[in-house]
Design a protein around this motif. Structure first.
Motif, PDB file in Angstrom:
ATOM      1  N   LEU A  91      -0.646  12.939  29.425  1.00  0.00           N
ATOM      2  CA  LEU A  91      -0.533  13.864  28.298  1.00  0.00           C
ATOM      3  C   LEU A  91      -1.625  13.649  27.255  1.00  0.00           C
ATOM      4  N   PHE A  92      -2.010  12.403  27.072  1.00  0.00           N
ATOM      5  CA  PHE A  92      -2.921  12.079  25.978  1.00  0.00           C
ATOM      6  C   PHE A  92      -4.249  11.500  26.447  1.00  0.00           C
ATOM      7  N   ASP A  93      -4.589  11.695  27.719  1.00  0.00           N
ATOM      8  CA  ASP A  93      -5.832  11.136  28.255  1.00  0.00           C
ATOM      9  C   ASP A  93      -7.046  11.564  27.441  1.00  0.00           C
ATOM     10  N   GLY A  94      -7.121  12.820  27.109  1.00  0.00           N
ATOM     11  CA  GLY A  94      -8.261  13.305  26.336  1.00  0.00           C
ATOM     12  C   GLY A  94      -8.356  12.629  24.982  1.00  0.00           C
ATOM     13  N   GLU A  95      -7.236  12.532  24.291  1.00  0.00           N
ATOM     14  CA  GLU A  95      -7.227  11.891  22.978  1.00  0.00           C
ATOM     15  C   GLU A  95      -7.540  10.407  23.083  1.00  0.00           C
ATOM     16  N   LEU A  96      -6.978   9.761  24.096  1.00  0.00           N
ATOM     17  CA  LEU A  96      -7.235   8.334  24.281  1.00  0.00           C
ATOM     18  C   LEU A  96      -8.702   8.092  24.605  1.00  0.00           C
ATOM     19  N   SER A  97      -9.289   9.004  25.376  1.00  0.00           N
ATOM     20  CA  SER A  97     -10.710   8.864  25.701  1.00  0.00           C
ATOM     21  C   SER A  97     -11.562   8.981  24.448  1.00  0.00           C
ATOM     22  N   LYS A  98     -11.230   9.938  23.592  1.00  0.00           N
ATOM     23  CA  LYS A  98     -11.977  10.104  22.335  1.00  0.00           C
ATOM     24  C   LYS A  98     -11.873   8.851  21.466  1.00  0.00           C
ATOM     25  N   LEU A  99     -10.732   8.197  21.515  1.00  0.00           N
ATOM     26  CA  LEU A  99     -10.509   6.987  20.722  1.00  0.00           C
ATOM     27  C   LEU A  99     -10.979   5.728  21.450  1.00  0.00           C
ATOM     28  N   GLN A 109      -9.720   4.413  24.129  1.00  0.00           N
ATOM     29  CA  GLN A 109      -8.551   3.611  24.490  1.00  0.00           C
ATOM     30  C   GLN A 109      -8.069   3.872  25.913  1.00  0.00           C
ATOM     31  N   ALA A 110      -8.602   4.876  26.581  1.00  0.00           N
ATOM     32  CA  ALA A 110      -8.130   5.239  27.926  1.00  0.00           C
ATOM     33  C   ALA A 110      -8.338   4.105  28.924  1.00  0.00           C
ATOM     34  N   GLY A 111      -9.435   3.393  28.803  1.00  0.00           N
ATOM     35  CA  GLY A 111      -9.712   2.294  29.735  1.00  0.00           C
ATOM     36  C   GLY A 111      -8.661   1.214  29.690  1.00  0.00           C
ATOM     37  N   LYS A 112      -8.122   0.969  28.516  1.00  0.00           N
ATOM     38  CA  LYS A 112      -7.081  -0.058  28.389  1.00  0.00           C
ATOM     39  C   LYS A 112      -5.830   0.341  29.168  1.00  0.00           C
ATOM     40  N   ILE A 113      -5.472   1.608  29.080  1.00  0.00           N
ATOM     41  CA  ILE A 113      -4.281   2.087  29.794  1.00  0.00           C
ATOM     42  C   ILE A 113      -4.551   2.094  31.291  1.00  0.00           C
ATOM     43  N   GLU A 114      -5.732   2.518  31.692  1.00  0.00           N
ATOM     44  CA  GLU A 114      -6.085   2.505  33.113  1.00  0.00           C
ATOM     45  C   GLU A 114      -5.998   1.085  33.666  1.00  0.00           C
ATOM     46  N   ASN A 129      10.044   2.444  36.699  1.00  0.00           N
ATOM     47  CA  ASN A 129      10.397   3.484  35.730  1.00  0.00           C
ATOM     48  C   ASN A 129       9.492   3.433  34.508  1.00  0.00           C
ATOM     49  N   TYR A 130       9.197   2.237  34.030  1.00  0.00           N
ATOM     50  CA  TYR A 130       8.324   2.094  32.867  1.00  0.00           C
ATOM     51  C   TYR A 130       6.901   2.550  33.180  1.00  0.00           C
ATOM     52  N   VAL A 131       6.427   2.251  34.371  1.00  0.00           N
ATOM     53  CA  VAL A 131       5.084   2.671  34.760  1.00  0.00           C
ATOM     54  C   VAL A 131       5.013   4.187  34.856  1.00  0.00           C
ATOM     55  N   GLU A 132       6.054   4.794  35.391  1.00  0.00           N
ATOM     56  CA  GLU A 132       6.067   6.250  35.474  1.00  0.00           C
ATOM     57  C   GLU A 132       6.030   6.876  34.077  1.00  0.00           C
ATOM     58  N   LEU A 133       6.744   6.280  33.139  1.00  0.00           N
ATOM     59  CA  LEU A 133       6.719   6.766  31.765  1.00  0.00           C
ATOM     60  C   LEU A 133       5.331   6.590  31.154  1.00  0.00           C
ATOM     61  N   LEU A 134       4.725   5.424  31.370  1.00  0.00           N
ATOM     62  CA  LEU A 134       3.379   5.170  30.862  1.00  0.00           C
ATOM     63  C   LEU A 134       2.386   6.156  31.467  1.00  0.00           C
TER      64      LEU A 134
END
Length: 87
Positions: free
Chosen positions: A39-47, A49-54, A28-33
């Motif tokens: 939702l925020f992949d674009g923003e995370l990429s600009k910052l 930070q996307a690689g950390k979540i991946e 359930n937590y992974v699905e939420l993450l």
């Protein structure tokens, strides 16, 4: 039944139950993450930070695979440890 009076069969079944519960909540937590990440992949990429979540999502997938393997092994062990039916 106290810890001292539990059989190996009881301990294995208790562990399987706990692992299944862990898997349920973790999923359930992974699905939420994942939802948040999408939702925020674009923003995370600009910052940058996307690689950390991946990485976290990859590790979580590996954890679930390992968890499923342990659950399957313990369930097989539980079948072997099950006491014979009383006559």
């Amino acid at each position: 039944m106290t810890a001292e009076t539990k059989t190996a069969f009881d301990h294995v079944n208790d562990t399987v139950t706990q692992l299944k519960e862990m898997r349920h909540y973790s999923k359930n937590y992974v699905e939420l993450l994942t939802t948040q990440w999408l939702l925020f992949d674009g923003e995370l990429s600009k910052l940058k930070q996307a690689g950390k979540i991946e990485d976290l999502m990859t590790r979580q997938g590996e954890f679930h695979d390992a968890l499923d393997a342990v659950i399957a092994e313990l369930e097989a062990l539980s079948v072997k440890l099950q006491p014979p039916p009383e006559e």
